[in-house]
Scaffold this active site. Structure first.
Site, PDB file in Angstrom:
ATOM      1  N   THR A  22      62.525  19.904  39.866  1.00  0.00           N
ATOM      2  CA  THR A  22      63.172  18.604  39.707  1.00  0.00           C
ATOM      3  C   THR A  22      64.681  18.802  39.763  1.00  0.00           C
ATOM      4  O   THR A  22      65.158  19.857  40.201  1.00  0.00           O
ATOM      5  CB  THR A  22      62.708  17.909  38.402  1.00  0.00           C
ATOM      6  OG1 THR A  22      63.138  16.546  38.423  1.00  0.00           O
ATOM      7  CG2 THR A  22      63.248  18.589  37.152  1.00  0.00           C
ATOM      8  N   ASN A  23      65.456  17.810  39.348  1.00  0.00           N
ATOM      9  CA  ASN A  23      66.922  17.951  39.289  1.00  0.00           C
ATOM     10  C   ASN A  23      67.434  17.137  38.111  1.00  0.00           C
ATOM     11  O   ASN A  23      66.656  16.495  37.408  1.00  0.00           O
ATOM     12  CB  ASN A  23      67.550  17.517  40.616  1.00  0.00           C
ATOM     13  CG  ASN A  23      67.231  16.086  40.935  1.00  0.00           C
ATOM     14  OD1 ASN A  23      67.614  15.170  40.217  1.00  0.00           O
ATOM     15  ND2 ASN A  23      66.482  15.875  42.010  1.00  0.00           N
ATOM     16  N   ALA A  24      68.759  17.166  37.930  1.00  0.00           N
ATOM     17  CA  ALA A  24      69.353  16.609  36.698  1.00  0.00           C
ATOM     18  C   ALA A  24      69.654  15.113  36.761  1.00  0.00           C
ATOM     19  O   ALA A  24      70.316  14.582  35.876  1.00  0.00           O
ATOM     20  CB  ALA A  24      70.631  17.379  36.374  1.00  0.00           C
ATOM     21  N   ALA A  89      67.486  10.602  43.352  1.00  0.00           N
ATOM     22  CA  ALA A  89      67.709  11.983  43.811  1.00  0.00           C
ATOM     23  C   ALA A  89      66.331  12.620  43.979  1.00  0.00           C
ATOM     24  O   ALA A  89      65.901  13.429  43.153  1.00  0.00           O
ATOM     25  CB  ALA A  89      68.544  12.744  42.798  1.00  0.00           C
TER      26      ALA A  89
END
Ligand code: C5P
Length: 208
Positions: A22-24, A89
């Site tokens: 995943t990402n932030a 995102a």
């Protein structure tokens, strides 16, 4: 008034039943865009990955997990919308194989084989017809040039170029570019203020 589809938050690509890529992304920019759109009287459908932020009650929220799910739902929803703001995102990579059971440690390095996921903004951009598409670009260098290349590649009508400092932050600093590469607006401040200014440009230039 318009019916706006907004993608928001990160997606998750599971490697096994408990681990994922995943990402932030916090979903805060997406939530601010939802608020700004509703404040102008637009109808909003938000397709969101897993986030802690809450979306305003006035929006229809469709929760998704993976980039594939986000694309499937967005394709269905885009049919009845006037435009798309791609503020999510989504994970750009997914594992070639998802292991059905938890991957056990072996004491050896683990090699992951990843392939690119489909790009939601690019896919809907190519299919947009009379609808409009606004993308986001987060670059660490050559901001304008790379943002403009993305605008073209993803068939966007406008692109919002922001900096890495926007990730998981309350504030943002952006430039809005049109297809000619002209900087239409530079905005710095809270994500809500930035969202209000982005919606003002969209309303003026894209909404009939
Ligand atoms: O190529 P990059 O990820 O930097 O592009 C950012 C823009 O593309 C954002 O608008 C983001 O929402 C969108 N995007 C997408 N689907 C992906 C990756 C990015 O819609 N798989």
């Amino acid at each position: 008034m318009a019916h706006i589809l907004i993608t928001s938050g990160p997606t998750r690509q599971y490697l096994d039943p408990v681990r994922y890529l995943t990402n932030a992304s916090s979903g805060r920019m997406g939530a601010a865009l939802v608020e700004a759109s509703l404040a102008l009287g637009h109808k909003v459908t938000v397709v969101s990955g897993p986030v802690e932020v809450e979306y305003p009650a006035g929006a229809r929220v469709v929760p998704v997990v993976s980039t594939e799910d986000m694309l499937t739902i967005c394709r269905e929803e885009f049919d009845s919308c006037d435009g798309l703001i791609g503020a999510a995102a989504p994970c750009d990579y997914r594992p070639v194989h998802v292991e059905p059971n938890k991957i056990a440690k072996t004491g050896q390095p683990l090699e992951l084989h990843l392939i690119e996921t489909d790009d939601i903004v690019a896919t809907l951009g190519a299919e947009k017809g009379f609808r409009w598409v606004v993308g986001f670009a987060l670059e660490t260098e050559d901001h304008r040039l790379r943002a403009l290349a993305k605008l073209e590649r993803k068939h966007c009508d406008l692109i919002v170029s922001n900096s890495v400092s926007a990730m998981d932050s309350l504030d943002n600093e952006v430039e809005i570019l049109n297809p000619a590469g002209t900087v239409l607006k530079q905005i710095a401040g809270s994500k809500r203020l930035v969202a209000d200014e982005i919606l003002a440009v969209i309303t003026e230039r894209l909404i009939r």
